[in-house]
Design an enzyme around this catalytic site. Structure first.
Site, mmCIF file in Angstrom:
data_model
loop_
_atom_site.group_PDB
_atom_site.id
_atom_site.type_symbol
_atom_site.label_atom_id
_atom_site.label_comp_id
_atom_site.label_asym_id
_atom_site.label_seq_id
_atom_site.Cartn_x
_atom_site.Cartn_y
_atom_site.Cartn_z
ATOM 1 C CD GLU A 115 29.492 -28.711 108.685
ATOM 2 O OE1 GLU A 115 29.786 -29.215 109.790
ATOM 3 O OE2 GLU A 115 29.863 -27.570 108.338
ATOM 4 C CG HIS A 184 39.074 -25.262 103.687
ATOM 5 N ND1 HIS A 184 39.870 -25.613 104.744
ATOM 6 C CD2 HIS A 184 37.948 -24.742 104.231
ATOM 7 C CE1 HIS A 184 39.266 -25.305 105.883
ATOM 8 N NE2 HIS A 184 38.092 -24.777 105.594
#
Lengths: 381, 335
Positions: A115, A184
């Site tokens: 990322e 998450h």
């Protein structure tokens, strides 16, 4: 006696496929039960079939996002999509379905799981004048990249005295999904909205997803575009005009009311609207503001509503400390303290890492009844 | 395992240089050296604030590399950027004014020493976070490939940055997509106060691309001709579509990491030895004298440069501070 249940039309031009059966053979099912998760598998409209201004059709939020990207990629050859699983896999949440087929791998770029690296690569491409759309599989993973987003994308225009520009969109699902636990499930709205140099958008309806994403792609600044996994599958009527845009920085009155203002964004708008229906039964008329844009925040619309209702409730999935609700409460106090008849109230995600167990998860995330209860408290009724 | 991937072999100054080329390199290196000396003085007088990372000792790296590039090639570097800014052609007056936080600065006083840019000259900064410029530079290369414009991106990084995760991420993507990028590691032997052998398991940094199949070469970064020659070969490699390449420039910074660093982690003797035996400017000066240049001519050049720098310092001190109205400008591009 067995009877045939027909596949619904997912969109006028598409075929669908069964993504997941939710009932097994022999299992009992009542009217209104979901039988299966179905997804549209659609060829994108070819230029000859482009719709006329004014037309709209029902489509899911994931289709609206896909159409927004496809239209902008057709319009501007410098727009491209970059991220994990956006190409061959067609999007981890199937948001980029069909884009690889139409635009090729030069413009729909599958990245390694890095990322920080690909966010920074997107920033460099934007500095060089391209218009990247960087998809994070979820914003949870964008924490790996937050230095590039804040230090490189958001600040460079200012640090360069206006010489540099960074026209880039960082988008992906944000907030609390279902049963995926703490790492998450987190709302990053206030993290990014804290930073000057970023625009932060968090729409709810299909039209707003489409119109705001198109505005974000055309915007010359870095834009954080927060989606929601539990909203992707919801259907709305969405304008088909490729020039349909929703302006950044303007909230939407989702429901008019006179007794209490409820400010919400993303999936919480849906819950607020449901809460308003319950409140109506109790004789309380709630006005719902769908914020859509968190930075810039449309304080004008919020203040106008507060001046009408004199009572304000903010609803968000994120944590309370220094959250969007905290900012709204402070801003409204500064802007229209004299119009308030009650302290501003907040409904937030609980101040804990999100638990996995279904019962605990439900307790941690704002529910319709939490909103109803808080609205009654702020309305003193 | 011994390194097996070597794309370029460079003998110092193998390609030779005409006197006028050497003179140009001398001029550019002197410009940086005299600029930095003056910046150090202005810092001492309180006219420059905050961080100020001087490039003295490393001049051959950026001057040699820049001479190997073509118009339109992109350049990006870290916070030790004064030399790169000057080598990319930004007016020393604007650079010094920026260091002083003045209106006439390259970033109108809003960026400071570490944040200067000139997109019209394809210079993309000046970045303050160690290693962050590396994915960005890889993105500049991505844009060249996207446009198929035949240009390359040169991404400078230090021996400290090489250990950042995002550098490895960038190497992987650049190799995977065969992006036209030259990574120039300026190994000045210390990441702030930590020597390379205390920070890196392997001290030969040009090997760092091996896992991704990226060729690398170690160069004497104090020799401007060696730098230029390796730069030419590396640029050719990147431009040809063969993907990225790494050049490790072994160099040395004479001053501390920043102005506030007394550099007690190394000996005075080590610094003196580098200055007296390897100085990049002395090397070129010596070559010019050997090839017939006159001492007086070179002294005149130095005098001319000192004049330019004095002018830049004067401009910076005379330039007003930014208008307070500028506080809120340039946060967003107005659509």
């Amino acid at each position: 006696m067995a009877s045939e249940v027909l596949m619904p039309a997912l969109s006028p031009t598409s075929e669908g496929k069964i993504a997941r059966w939710m009932k097994n053979e022999g299992e009992s099912a009542r009217a209104g039960n979901a039988l299966a998760d179905a997804e549209a598998q659609e060829a994108l409209a070819s230029p000859a079939e482009r719709p006329q201004a004014g037309e709209s059709r029902m489509m899911t939020v994931r289709e609206a996002l896909r159409d927004a990207m496809a239209e902008e990629m057709r319009r501007d050859p410098t727009v491209f999509l970059l991220g994990e699983e956006v190409g061959e896999y067609q999007g981890a949440y199937k948001v980029s379905q069909g884009l690889l087929q139409e635009f090729g791998e030069g413009r729909v770029v599958d990245t390694p799981i890095t990322e920080q690296g690909f966010a920074g690569l997107g920033v460099g491409a934007a500095f060089a004048g391209l218009k990247p759309i960087v998809e994070f599989m979820t914003f949870n993973f964008a924490m790996q990249a937050i230095d590039q987003i804040v230090n490189s994308a958001a600040k460079t225009h200012y640090m360069s005295g206006g010489r540099m520009r960074c026209p880039i969109v960082f988008r992906g699902p944000n907030g609390i999904a279902a049963r995926v636990a703490a790492q998450h499930s987190q709302c990053y709205a206030s993290w990014y909205a804290h930073c000057p140099g970023l625009a932060v958008l968090a729409p709810y309806t299909g039209a707003d997803h489409k119109g705001l994403l198109k505005s974000a792609i055309r915007d010359p600044n870095p834009v954080i575009f927060l989606e929601h996994e539990l909203v992707y599958g919801e259907s709305f009527s969405v304008p088909l005009d490729p020039e349909f845009l929703v302006p950044i920085g303007k909230a939407r009155i989702a429901r008019e009311g006179k007794d209490v203002t409820i400010a919400a964004f993303s999936r919480m708008v849906k819950l607020a609207v449901e809460a308003a229906e319950d409140l109506e039964k109790a004789g309380i008329s709630a006005e719902i503001i769908d914020l859509r844009s968190l930075r810039p925040l449309d304080l004008e619309t919020i203040s106008a509503s507060v001046k009408k209702t004199s009572r304000l409730l903010s609803v968000e999935e994120g944590w309370p400390f220094a959250g969007i609700g905290a900012e709204i409460a402070a801003s409204v106090m500064e802007a229209c303290f004299d119009w308030l008849d009650a302290p501003v109230k907040r409904v937030c995600g609980k101040d804990i890492p999100l638990p996995y167990a279904a019962n605990l998860e439900r307790l941690a995330v704002p529910q319709v009844e939490d909103i109803v209860k808080a609205a009654r408290e702020v309305a003193y009724r | 395992m011994a390194p097996r991937e070597k794309a370029v072999r460079v003998e110092a100054g193998a390609l030779g240089a005409k006197s006028e080329e050497l003179l140009r390199y001398l001029r550019e290196m002197l410009l940086i050296r005299r600029f930095e000396e003056r910046a150090g003085q202005l810092y001492g007088r309180g006219l420059i604030g905050g961080y100020c990372h001087l490039y003295i000792g490393q001049e051959a790296v950026v001057v040699g590399m820049q001479s190997a590039l073509r118009d339109g090639d992109s350049v990006i570097t870290s916070y030790r950027d004064h030399g790169h800014v000057l080598a990319c052609g930004i007016d020393p007056k604007e650079v010094m004014a920026e260091l002083c936080g003045r209106r006439g600065g390259a970033s109108h006083g809003k960026g400071g020493s570490m944040h200067m840019f000139s997109p019209e000259r394809n210079f993309y900064g000046g970045h303050g976070i160690v290693g962050a410029q590396v994915p960005i530079g890889t993105g500049l290369a991505f844009a060249h490939r996207y446009r198929e414009d035949g240009r390359i991106a040169v991404t400078y990084l230090g021996d400290g940055a090489i250990n950042q995760g995002q550098v490895a991420e960038s190497f992987n993507m650049a190799a995977l997509w065969k992006l036209p990028v030259v990574y120039v590691i300026e190994n000045n032997r210390y990441g702030m106060g930590t020597s390379v052998d205390r920070a890196s398991a392997r001290t030969d940094l040009y090997h760092r691309g091996m896992a991704h199949g990226i060729p690398g070469e170690q160069i004497d970064g104090m020799d401007v001709l060696a730098v230029r020659d390796s730069g030419l070969l590396a640029a050719k490699h990147a431009r040809s579509g063969e993907g990225p390449i790494i050049l490790e420039m072994v160099t040395y910074r004479y001053r501390g990491h920043s102005m506030s660093d007394p550099a007690k982690y190394r000996t005075r003797e080590e610094v003196d030895r580098m200055r007296s035996e390897h100085d990049p400017i002395d090397q070129v000066r010596r070559r010019l004298l050997e090839s017939g240049a006159r001492e007086a001519e070179l002294d005149a050049l130095d005098k001319e440069i000192r004049g330019l720098i004095a002018e830049a310092a004067g401009f910076a001190q005379d330039s007003p501070e930014p208008d307070p109205e500028e506080l809120f400008t340039d946060v967003f591009v107005e659509a």
